[in-house]
Design an enzyme around this catalytic site. Structure first.
Site, PDB file in Angstrom:
ATOM      1  N   HIS A  11      -3.034   7.220   2.894  1.00  0.00           N
ATOM      2  CA  HIS A  11      -3.493   5.963   2.298  1.00  0.00           C
ATOM      3  C   HIS A  11      -4.896   5.665   2.815  1.00  0.00           C
ATOM      4  O   HIS A  11      -5.187   5.836   3.998  1.00  0.00           O
ATOM      5  CB  HIS A  11      -2.529   4.837   2.674  1.00  0.00           C
ATOM      6  N   CYS A  21       0.810  -1.230   0.000  1.00  0.00           N
ATOM      7  CA  CYS A  21       0.000   0.000   0.000  1.00  0.00           C
ATOM      8  C   CYS A  21       0.842   1.278   0.000  1.00  0.00           C
ATOM      9  O   CYS A  21       0.322   2.359  -0.263  1.00  0.00           O
ATOM     10  CB  CYS A  21      -0.946   0.012   1.193  1.00  0.00           C
ATOM     11  N   ASN A  66     -10.214   0.054   0.149  1.00  0.00           N
ATOM     12  CA  ASN A  66      -8.744   0.110   0.171  1.00  0.00           C
ATOM     13  C   ASN A  66      -8.227  -0.433  -1.171  1.00  0.00           C
ATOM     14  O   ASN A  66      -8.300  -1.637  -1.431  1.00  0.00           O
ATOM     15  CB  ASN A  66      -8.229  -0.738   1.341  1.00  0.00           C
TER      16      ASN A  66
HETATM   17  O1  UT7 Z   1      -3.771  -1.188   3.534  1.00  0.00           O
HETATM   18  C1  UT7 Z   1      -2.876  -1.780   4.409  1.00  0.00           C
HETATM   19  C2  UT7 Z   1      -3.130  -1.347   5.761  1.00  0.00           C
HETATM   20  N1  UT7 Z   1      -4.314  -1.994   6.289  1.00  0.00           N
HETATM   21  C3  UT7 Z   1      -4.916  -1.430   7.302  1.00  0.00           C
HETATM   22  O2  UT7 Z   1      -4.531  -0.365   7.686  1.00  0.00           O
HETATM   23  C4  UT7 Z   1      -6.026  -2.180   8.010  1.00  0.00           C
HETATM   24  C5  UT7 Z   1      -5.891  -1.970   9.477  1.00  0.00           C
HETATM   25  N2  UT7 Z   1      -6.894  -2.647  10.281  1.00  0.00           N
HETATM   26  C6  UT7 Z   1      -8.201  -2.323  10.274  1.00  0.00           C
HETATM   27  O3  UT7 Z   1      -8.614  -1.458   9.519  1.00  0.00           O
HETATM   28  C7  UT7 Z   1      -9.111  -3.004  11.250  1.00  0.00           C
HETATM   29  O4  UT7 Z   1      -8.353  -3.737  12.176  1.00  0.00           O
HETATM   30  C8  UT7 Z   1     -10.156  -3.942  10.588  1.00  0.00           C
HETATM   31  C9  UT7 Z   1     -11.171  -3.133   9.808  1.00  0.00           C
HETATM   32  C10 UT7 Z   1      -9.441  -4.918   9.677  1.00  0.00           C
HETATM   33  C11 UT7 Z   1     -10.902  -4.742  11.647  1.00  0.00           C
HETATM   34  O5  UT7 Z   1     -11.508  -3.868  12.584  1.00  0.00           O
HETATM   35  P1  UT7 Z   1     -11.459  -4.185  14.142  1.00  0.00           P
HETATM   36  O6  UT7 Z   1     -12.222  -3.147  14.817  1.00  0.00           O
HETATM   37  O7  UT7 Z   1     -10.001  -4.326  14.476  1.00  0.00           O
HETATM   38  O8  UT7 Z   1     -12.246  -5.541  14.220  1.00  0.00           O
HETATM   39  P2  UT7 Z   1     -11.733  -6.962  14.724  1.00  0.00           P
HETATM   40  O9  UT7 Z   1     -10.862  -7.583  13.703  1.00  0.00           O
HETATM   41  O10 UT7 Z   1     -11.192  -6.812  16.098  1.00  0.00           O
HETATM   42  O11 UT7 Z   1     -13.091  -7.762  14.802  1.00  0.00           O
HETATM   43  C12 UT7 Z   1     -14.130  -7.380  15.699  1.00  0.00           C
HETATM   44  C13 UT7 Z   1     -15.304  -8.304  15.525  1.00  0.00           C
HETATM   45  C14 UT7 Z   1     -14.941  -9.780  15.570  1.00  0.00           C
HETATM   46  O12 UT7 Z   1     -15.994 -10.452  16.194  1.00  0.00           O
HETATM   47  P3  UT7 Z   1     -15.871 -10.906  17.737  1.00  0.00           P
HETATM   48  O13 UT7 Z   1     -14.664 -11.796  17.808  1.00  0.00           O
HETATM   49  O14 UT7 Z   1     -15.700  -9.639  18.508  1.00  0.00           O
HETATM   50  O15 UT7 Z   1     -17.162 -11.605  17.984  1.00  0.00           O
HETATM   51  C15 UT7 Z   1     -14.902 -10.184  14.122  1.00  0.00           C
HETATM   52  O16 UT7 Z   1     -15.195 -11.558  13.928  1.00  0.00           O
HETATM   53  O17 UT7 Z   1     -15.893  -8.086  14.222  1.00  0.00           O
HETATM   54  C16 UT7 Z   1     -15.998  -9.345  13.544  1.00  0.00           C
HETATM   55  N3  UT7 Z   1     -15.821  -9.084  12.119  1.00  0.00           N
HETATM   56  C17 UT7 Z   1     -16.839  -8.854  11.294  1.00  0.00           C
HETATM   57  N4  UT7 Z   1     -18.160  -8.808  11.476  1.00  0.00           N
HETATM   58  C18 UT7 Z   1     -18.923  -8.513  10.405  1.00  0.00           C
HETATM   59  C19 UT7 Z   1     -14.653  -9.022  11.441  1.00  0.00           C
HETATM   60  N5  UT7 Z   1     -14.902  -8.743  10.147  1.00  0.00           N
HETATM   61  C20 UT7 Z   1     -16.252  -8.634  10.041  1.00  0.00           C
HETATM   62  C21 UT7 Z   1     -17.093  -8.350   8.959  1.00  0.00           C
HETATM   63  N6  UT7 Z   1     -18.433  -8.304   9.189  1.00  0.00           N
HETATM   64  N7  UT7 Z   1     -16.650  -8.125   7.705  1.00  0.00           N
END
Ligand code: UT7
Length: 340
Positions: free
Chosen positions: A267, A132, A297
């Site tokens: 980004h 990225c 993204n």
């Molecule tokens: O381009 C390169 C750089 N990339 C980035 O900068 C990405 C950086 N990271 C992020 O943007 C975030 O960490 C994410 C958007 C990827 C994830 O957000 P988060 O707030 O960190 O969520 P999480 O991974 O901690 O997941 C929270 C909950 C989980 O459920 P439980 O375990 O709390 O029950 C996941 O299973 O959200 C659930 N979850 C979803 N639910 C519905 C994860 N993905 C989804 C989804 N739809 N698509």
């Protein structure tokens, strides 16, 4: 030899001359987005997710996904052709085509060479792999080549087809990305720091963090499918701090304060990351360009797509100072300061 050539210049002139140097000016830009627009609701028909979750956690509303004919080379070429047309730079002047991509069409030849052929330009062409951060890395390379006098003009492209490397059963990653391409044309110009041009680029990587965002595939590894794998929370943790550091580095190198900046184009990975950087830098929300809502993204394409959007809608104007900040797999991170 005439006298003027050997007598020392007046002090003022000497200072002015020492500040005047060859730099790369951004003289054209272009974009390409796939025809297939997919909303969160449409995605939720095949992936265990919801519009509400995606919007709330990322700010993404929709993304464009490439059809089979919309290859990396196809999209990169379309964006580059538009950039060349808007620049007025004759193809004969282009000395390099640098394509930032993590999703090339083939292991080799470099997809950039396919684009070079389609554009009908000479010089040399190569792909830049910095995930990225790729567009800012490519901008840095082109800027150095132009400053050194090796070339007079370059086409710099960010183009990605992440839809081909996503695991569509992993809701934690597949909802986050989109496809597309953005390109700029850079041309050598002489001027001081108040003239248009790239004022600085700062590039970084830390291979110790390579396992928090990667693709588990490689040429010859038939055992690995080649899907994107991300520890989202870890990447998030680094994103705000590293991008902010690179941005501060650019300001310090140019003896500028945060208040001197007209626009920040980070980004476009996640609205929460973008807001976090803006807040950390004390910028007004209206000075930060956001397109993650409509493009998702698009990795190396995200910054040139956002830049084009903000020029097209009249927000970014000639003469303004624009800071770019990126972070991606590697880990890589980078900044660039441009006077338009
Ligand atoms: O381009 C390169 C750089 N990339 C980035 O900068 C990405 C950086 N990271 C992020 O943007 C975030 O960490 C994410 C958007 C990827 C994830 O957000 P988060 O707030 O960190 O969520 P999480 O991974 O901690 O997941 C929270 C909950 C989980 O459920 P439980 O375990 O709390 O029950 C996941 O299973 O959200 C659930 N979850 C979803 N639910 C519905 C994860 N993905 C989804 C989804 N739809 N698509």
């Amino acid at each position: 030899m005439n006298d003027a050539a050997i007598s020392p210049p007046p002090a003022g002139a000497a200072i002015k001359n020492s500040m005047t140097r060859t730099r790369a000016q951004l003289v054209g830009y272009g974009t390409y987005l796939p025809v297939n627009l997919v909303t969160n609701d449409e995605l939720a028909k095949t992936v265990d997710t919801s519009d509400a979750w995606i919007r709330e956690r990322t700010g993404i509303r929709q993304r464009y996904l490439a059809a089979p004919h919309e290859t990396c080379a196809f999209m990169a070429t379309r964006a580059a052709q538009a950039a060349l047309a808007s620049s007025g730079v004759p193809p004969s002047e282009i000395g390099a085509v640098i394509l930032a991509t993590a999703t090339p069409d083939q292991a080799f030849p470099a997809t950039a060479t396919r684009v070079q052929a389609a554009l009908g330009v000479g010089g040399f062409a190569f792909d830049m792999s910095a995930a990225c951060s790729g567009f800012v890395f490519a901008l840095g390379m082109a800027d150095s080549l132009i400053r050194s006098g090796a070339i007079r003009a370059a086409v710099v492209i960010g183009a990605e087809v992440y839809s081909r490397i996503l695991d569509w059963t992993d809701r934690g990653t597949c909802v986050l990305f989109g496809d597309g391409a953005g390109a700029v044309v850079l041309r050598a110009t002489d001027g001081d720091d108040s003239a248009p041009g790239i004022l600085s680029t700062h590039l970084h990587s830390d291979g110790n963090l390579g396992d928090i965002l990667y693709v588990d595939g490689a040429v010859g590894r038939r055992d690995l499918p080649g899907h994107l794998i991300m520890n989202g929370r870890e990447v998030f943790r680094h994103a705000v701090s590293r991008m902010s550091e690179a941005i501060d580095e650019a300001l310090a190198a140019n003896h500028l304060a945060r208040t001197d900046i007209d626009w920040l184009i980070p980004h476009q990975a996640n609205r929460r990351i973008i807001d976090g950087i803006g807040k950390k830098l004390g910028l007004d929300e209206t000075q930060v360009v956001v397109t993650v809502d409509r493009h998702a993204n698009t990795s190396a394409a995200s910054i040139p797509l956002a830049l084009a959007a903000a020029i097209d809608d009249g927000r970014i104007k000639p003469g303004q100072l624009i800071l770019l900040g990126a972070l991606g797999g590697g880990l890589t991170w980078a900044s660039a300061l441009i006077r338009l």
